[in-house]
Design an enzyme around this catalytic site. Structure first.
Site, PDB file in Angstrom:
ATOM      1  N   ASP A 138       0.318   9.763  27.989  1.00 25.44           N
ATOM      2  CA  ASP A 138      -0.201   9.993  29.342  1.00 25.44           C
ATOM      3  C   ASP A 138       0.866   9.777  30.398  1.00 25.44           C
ATOM      4  O   ASP A 138       1.580   8.757  30.361  1.00 25.44           O
ATOM      5  CB  ASP A 138      -1.328   8.973  29.625  1.00 25.44           C
ATOM      6  CG  ASP A 138      -2.701   9.593  29.574  1.00 25.44           C
ATOM      7  OD1 ASP A 138      -2.822  10.835  29.638  1.00 25.44           O
ATOM      8  OD2 ASP A 138      -3.683   8.822  29.470  1.00 25.44           O
ATOM      9  N   LYS A 142       0.395  14.327  28.859  1.00 27.47           N
ATOM     10  CA  LYS A 142      -0.902  14.701  29.455  1.00 27.47           C
ATOM     11  C   LYS A 142      -0.906  14.287  30.917  1.00 27.47           C
ATOM     12  O   LYS A 142      -0.412  13.218  31.265  1.00 27.47           O
ATOM     13  CB  LYS A 142      -2.048  14.016  28.703  1.00 27.47           C
ATOM     14  CG  LYS A 142      -3.427  14.276  29.321  1.00 27.47           C
ATOM     15  CD  LYS A 142      -4.576  13.925  28.390  1.00 27.47           C
ATOM     16  CE  LYS A 142      -4.972  12.478  28.364  1.00 27.47           C
ATOM     17  NZ  LYS A 142      -5.401  11.908  29.647  1.00 27.47           N
ATOM     18  N   GLU A 177     -13.524  15.465  30.333  1.00 21.69           N
ATOM     19  CA  GLU A 177     -14.185  14.166  30.212  1.00 21.69           C
ATOM     20  C   GLU A 177     -15.448  14.127  31.061  1.00 21.69           C
ATOM     21  O   GLU A 177     -15.419  14.517  32.243  1.00 21.69           O
ATOM     22  CB  GLU A 177     -13.190  13.071  30.663  1.00 21.69           C
ATOM     23  CG  GLU A 177     -13.775  11.668  30.608  1.00 21.69           C
ATOM     24  CD  GLU A 177     -12.710  10.570  30.692  1.00 21.69           C
ATOM     25  OE1 GLU A 177     -11.505  10.876  30.689  1.00 21.69           O
ATOM     26  OE2 GLU A 177     -13.120   9.403  30.760  1.00 21.69           O
TER      27      GLU A 177
END
Ligand code: KIV
Length: 264
Positions: free
Chosen positions: A84, A112, A181
């Site tokens: 991330d 990401k 998400e």
């Protein structure tokens, strides 16, 4: 078995084979997940909450992610490792390239970042510089203060259309994987069908191309609150390796997530 590649993940989508992903932050768990043939390990900035004890991911730095990425990479042979880019580490294209390079040098295979169309230039620049990118839409935890809490996203038609528009823009810019998400099942299905790249869900129902969970939630060991969309696989099995196998089996057979883990 060779290292999982982005083309292997794309093929899995085409062949309607479900992709199983989980977060990992250290060498020992990474080895267990790798040996269980989990396709993707995410060194997520969720480590700010589950490892460091903060109430958000905002305090996490590139150095923290790089440290844990190196630990995960030290024992991972097959799984693709995503790292991330944490809060405010990709505000400009230049900053994004430098921080992504640090994470790739630490052992990541992909980075990401959270956000939509505004990231197109950075995504394109990363791909041109040889860095594969995963997008993240829906409930993007780094924007918790803008959302006013950890809430389901994309319930209103306008929000849902914007999410599809962002997903298509990111795909056009070059992302090779997308995490969505906490969105309603119908929206997750629309996104999954609209994109050619694999879409991985968390709190997004069973119609996405794969699933990801925060490992502490999957084992029921998170110190704080455990989200409705997660499931404790350890309580059923009593053994970590068996819990990982059960998670993978249930994702592959579309048993997890069930309707009790989904939003409508
Ligand atoms: O940081 C993380 O663990 C994540 C997952 C929740 C997808 O981004």
């Amino acid at each position: 078995m060779a290292k999982i590649s982005v083309s292997r993940l794309a093929k899995m989508k085409q062949e309607q084979e479900k992709i199983t992903c989980i977060t990992a932050y250290d060498a020992s768990f990474a080895a267990i997940f790798d040996q269980a043939d989990i396709q993707v390990l995410l060194v997520g900035d969720s480590l700010g909450m589950v490892l460091q004890g903060h109430d958000s991911t905002l305090p996490v730095t590139v150095e923290h992610i790089a440290y844990h990425t190196a630990a995960v990479a030290s024992t991972t042979e097959k799984s693709l490792i995503i790292a991330d880019l944490p809060f405010m580490s990709y505000s400009t294209p230049e900053q994004t390239y430098n921080n992504a390079a640090t994470l790739m040098r630490s052992g990541a295979n992909m980075v990401k970042l959270e956000g939509g169309t505004w990231l197109s230039e950075s995504v394109k620049g990363l791909i041109e510089r040889g860095i594969p990118v995963c997008g993240h839409l829906g409930l993007t935890p780094q924007s918790v203060n803008v959302f006013g809490g950890y809430k389901v996203q994309g319930r209103a038609d306008e929000q849902a259309d914007k999410l599809i528009e962002d997903a298509l823009a990111l795909e056009k810019a070059g992302i090779q994987l997308l995490v969505i998400e906490c969105v309603p099942v119908a929206l997750a299905e629309r996104v999954t069908k609209a994109l050619n790249i694999p879409v991985i869900g968390i709190g997004a129902g069973a119609e996405t191309d794969g699933q990801i969970l925060v490992m502490h939630d999957a084992f029921g060991i998170s110190a704080g609150f455990c989200p409705k969309f997660s499931k404790n696989f350890l309580v059923e099995t009593g053994d970590i390796r068996r819990a990982v196998e059960l998670y993978k089996e249930q994702v592959e057979n579309k048993i997890f997530p069930g309707s009790e883990h989904s939003f409508y």
